[in-house]
Design a protein around this motif. Sequence first.
Motif, PDB file in Angstrom:
ATOM      1  N   ALA A 136       0.853  -1.135  -0.075  1.00 31.77           N
ATOM      2  CA  ALA A 136       0.139  -0.033  -0.168  1.00 31.77           C
ATOM      3  C   ALA A 136       0.800   1.376  -0.122  1.00 31.77           C
ATOM      4  CB  ALA A 136      -0.817  -0.050   1.048  1.00 31.77           C
ATOM      5  N   LYS A 137       1.814   1.305   0.575  1.00 32.32           N
ATOM      6  CA  LYS A 137       2.839   2.360   0.830  1.00 32.32           C
ATOM      7  C   LYS A 137       3.440   2.434  -0.720  1.00 32.32           C
ATOM      8  CE  LYS A 137       6.861   3.544   3.454  1.00 32.32           C
ATOM      9  NZ  LYS A 137       8.043   2.851   2.459  1.00 32.32           N
ATOM     10  N   ASP A 138       3.815   1.328  -1.309  1.00 32.95           N
ATOM     11  CA  ASP A 138       4.548   1.595  -2.542  1.00 32.95           C
ATOM     12  C   ASP A 138       3.591   2.291  -3.641  1.00 32.95           C
ATOM     13  OD1 ASP A 138       6.631   0.551  -1.584  1.00 32.95           O
ATOM     14  OD2 ASP A 138       6.092  -1.711  -2.312  1.00 32.95           O
ATOM     15  N   ILE A 139       2.460   1.694  -3.462  1.00 35.84           N
ATOM     16  CA  ILE A 139       1.332   2.419  -4.168  1.00 35.84           C
ATOM     17  C   ILE A 139       1.245   3.647  -4.114  1.00 35.84           C
ATOM     18  CG2 ILE A 139      -1.201   2.441  -4.887  1.00 35.84           C
ATOM     19  CD1 ILE A 139      -1.348  -0.685  -4.346  1.00 35.84           C
ATOM     20  N   LYS A 140       1.213   4.172  -2.853  1.00 33.85           N
ATOM     21  CA  LYS A 140       1.233   5.822  -2.597  1.00 33.85           C
ATOM     22  C   LYS A 140       2.363   6.401  -3.191  1.00 33.85           C
ATOM     23  CE  LYS A 140      -1.147   6.162   1.647  1.00 33.85           C
ATOM     24  NZ  LYS A 140      -1.201   5.990   3.252  1.00 33.85           N
ATOM     25  N   GLU A 141       3.467   5.665  -3.103  1.00 33.96           N
ATOM     26  CA  GLU A 141       4.736   6.480  -3.658  1.00 33.96           C
ATOM     27  C   GLU A 141       4.632   6.438  -5.057  1.00 33.96           C
ATOM     28  OE1 GLU A 141       8.136   4.146  -2.290  1.00 33.96           O
ATOM     29  OE2 GLU A 141       7.642   4.762  -0.217  1.00 33.96           O
ATOM     30  N   VAL A 142       3.984   5.595  -5.913  1.00 32.07           N
ATOM     31  CA  VAL A 142       3.914   5.794  -7.380  1.00 32.07           C
ATOM     32  C   VAL A 142       3.147   6.936  -7.626  1.00 32.07           C
ATOM     33  CG1 VAL A 142       2.949   4.845  -9.333  1.00 32.07           C
ATOM     34  CG2 VAL A 142       4.166   3.228  -7.756  1.00 32.07           C
ATOM     35  N   TYR A 143       1.814   6.984  -6.852  1.00 34.03           N
ATOM     36  CA  TYR A 143       0.846   8.132  -7.064  1.00 34.03           C
ATOM     37  C   TYR A 143       1.901   9.487  -6.966  1.00 34.03           C
ATOM     38  CZ  TYR A 143      -3.022   5.228  -7.844  1.00 34.03           C
ATOM     39  OH  TYR A 143      -4.000   4.636  -8.589  1.00 34.03           O
ATOM     40  N   LEU A 144       2.626   9.473  -5.716  1.00 29.92           N
ATOM     41  CA  LEU A 144       3.469  10.688  -5.400  1.00 29.92           C
ATOM     42  C   LEU A 144       4.314  11.036  -6.434  1.00 29.92           C
ATOM     43  CD1 LEU A 144       4.135  10.608  -1.598  1.00 29.92           C
ATOM     44  CD2 LEU A 144       3.117  12.406  -2.805  1.00 29.92           C
ATOM     45  N   THR A 161      -7.333  11.954 -10.879  1.00 28.08           N
ATOM     46  CA  THR A 161      -7.860  11.289 -12.120  1.00 28.08           C
ATOM     47  C   THR A 161      -7.189  10.056 -12.463  1.00 28.08           C
ATOM     48  OG1 THR A 161      -7.974  13.537 -12.934  1.00 28.08           O
ATOM     49  CG2 THR A 161      -7.636  12.012 -14.556  1.00 28.08           C
ATOM     50  N   LEU A 162      -5.914   9.784 -12.064  1.00 23.71           N
ATOM     51  CA  LEU A 162      -5.203   8.652 -12.283  1.00 23.71           C
ATOM     52  C   LEU A 162      -5.978   7.421 -11.380  1.00 23.71           C
ATOM     53  CD1 LEU A 162      -1.416   9.565 -12.191  1.00 23.71           C
ATOM     54  CD2 LEU A 162      -2.639   9.033 -14.142  1.00 23.71           C
ATOM     55  N   ARG A 163      -6.055   7.789 -10.231  1.00 18.04           N
ATOM     56  CA  ARG A 163      -6.960   6.697  -9.566  1.00 18.04           C
ATOM     57  C   ARG A 163      -8.188   6.478 -10.186  1.00 18.04           C
ATOM     58  NH1 ARG A 163      -5.258   5.820  -4.360  1.00 18.04           N
ATOM     59  NH2 ARG A 163      -3.841   7.608  -3.554  1.00 18.04           N
ATOM     60  N   LYS A 164      -9.107   7.350 -10.733  1.00 16.44           N
ATOM     61  CA  LYS A 164     -10.215   6.926 -11.404  1.00 16.44           C
ATOM     62  C   LYS A 164      -9.933   6.387 -12.586  1.00 16.44           C
ATOM     63  CE  LYS A 164     -14.090  10.165 -10.517  1.00 16.44           C
ATOM     64  NZ  LYS A 164     -13.666  11.362 -10.048  1.00 16.44           N
TER      65      LYS A 164
END
Lengths: 83, 83, 83, 83
Positions: free
Chosen positions: C33-41, C52-55
């Motif tokens: 979950a932390k990794d995913i957050k980092e990708v978005y960051l 938008t990316l999340r959507k």
Amino acid sequence: MSEVISKTDVAAERISAFVSRVERLEADKDVIAKDIKEVYLEAKGSGFDVPTLRKIVALRRKDKDKRDEELSLLELYMSAIGM
Amino acid sequence: MSEVISKTDVAAERISAFVSRVERLEADKDVIAKDIKEVYLEAKGSGFDVPTLRKIVALRRKDKDKRDEELSLLELYMSAIGM
Amino acid sequence: MSEVISKTDVAAERISAFVSRVERLEADKDVIAKDIKEVYLEAKGSGFDVPTLRKIVALRRKDKDKRDEELSLLELYMSAIGM
Amino acid sequence: MSEVISKTDVAAERISAFVSRVERLEADKDVIAKDIKEVYLEAKGSGFDVPTLRKIVALRRKDKDKRDEELSLLELYMSAIGM
DNA sequence: CCATCTGCAAATTAAC
DNA sequence: GTTAATTTGCAGATGG
């Protein structure tokens, strides 16, 4: 001008009718569900704790089910003895 | 003759009111749920397969949900890349 | 030197084991979950709009779910009317 | 033979890359979630009560004070309406 | 920090 | 009666 209407056409019609009736009822149900949510929101806005209120409602429903059961048992006995 | 009405009394009143409102709405919802059941029973009585009808209703609901999301993937991409 | 090991002791051991296994797996999940957050960051740092990316990700998941349901509405209707 | 590669093409590439990375990570997360489920299933097969085990795991994360708070709040509301 | 929202888990209900 | 599916409640995460 004659029409050829197959049995499957008729069945499709009837299926559509059943589906429509269910969908209408479910729409009504959704409205009520929304209303319930709003009541809880209002309670929350008044400073009450929603999960606790939900627990009260749930507990009372359980109690009621039990009462209903007892009542119908009583009625059964009463009818059994002709009252 | 003066009455002493404590804060908890007032709160109790309000809690009861919220609980009653929810219970009334849930009773309405139960009626509708019963109606839906009856529609399916009637369909079954007409020789239709109830699980299949349920699936049709469920799929149509899913389709509608997706349509309601009226932002298409393309539009999202486009906005994401600033077009 | 003999030991008295009650059934509850054994059960306690096993419960601890299950709990530990779950907790280890949940720790792994938290890392991802932390990794995913980092990708978005990182995406955000590149100037993209994270919501938008999340959507996009969510929509693609929905599409896949729907495709996995490889029974079409038409087929359901057809089976429902006995074809 | 020269290629025309617009800025939006580049952006689209990068979006795809971010989306892919997230989707891979989410796939991993799904695997772990499945593993957790399996642990609980195994526990169930051994005769343990899964919701209780889940509660243990959750409680080990949660603060004891908060538990007491929830409980006393429920009791307060219930006594307020005379239950 | 608050409000919203998605996703997860529990429970109820239906199908076999 | 036992699994399967729908519905509902809750929590944790996200964005403003």
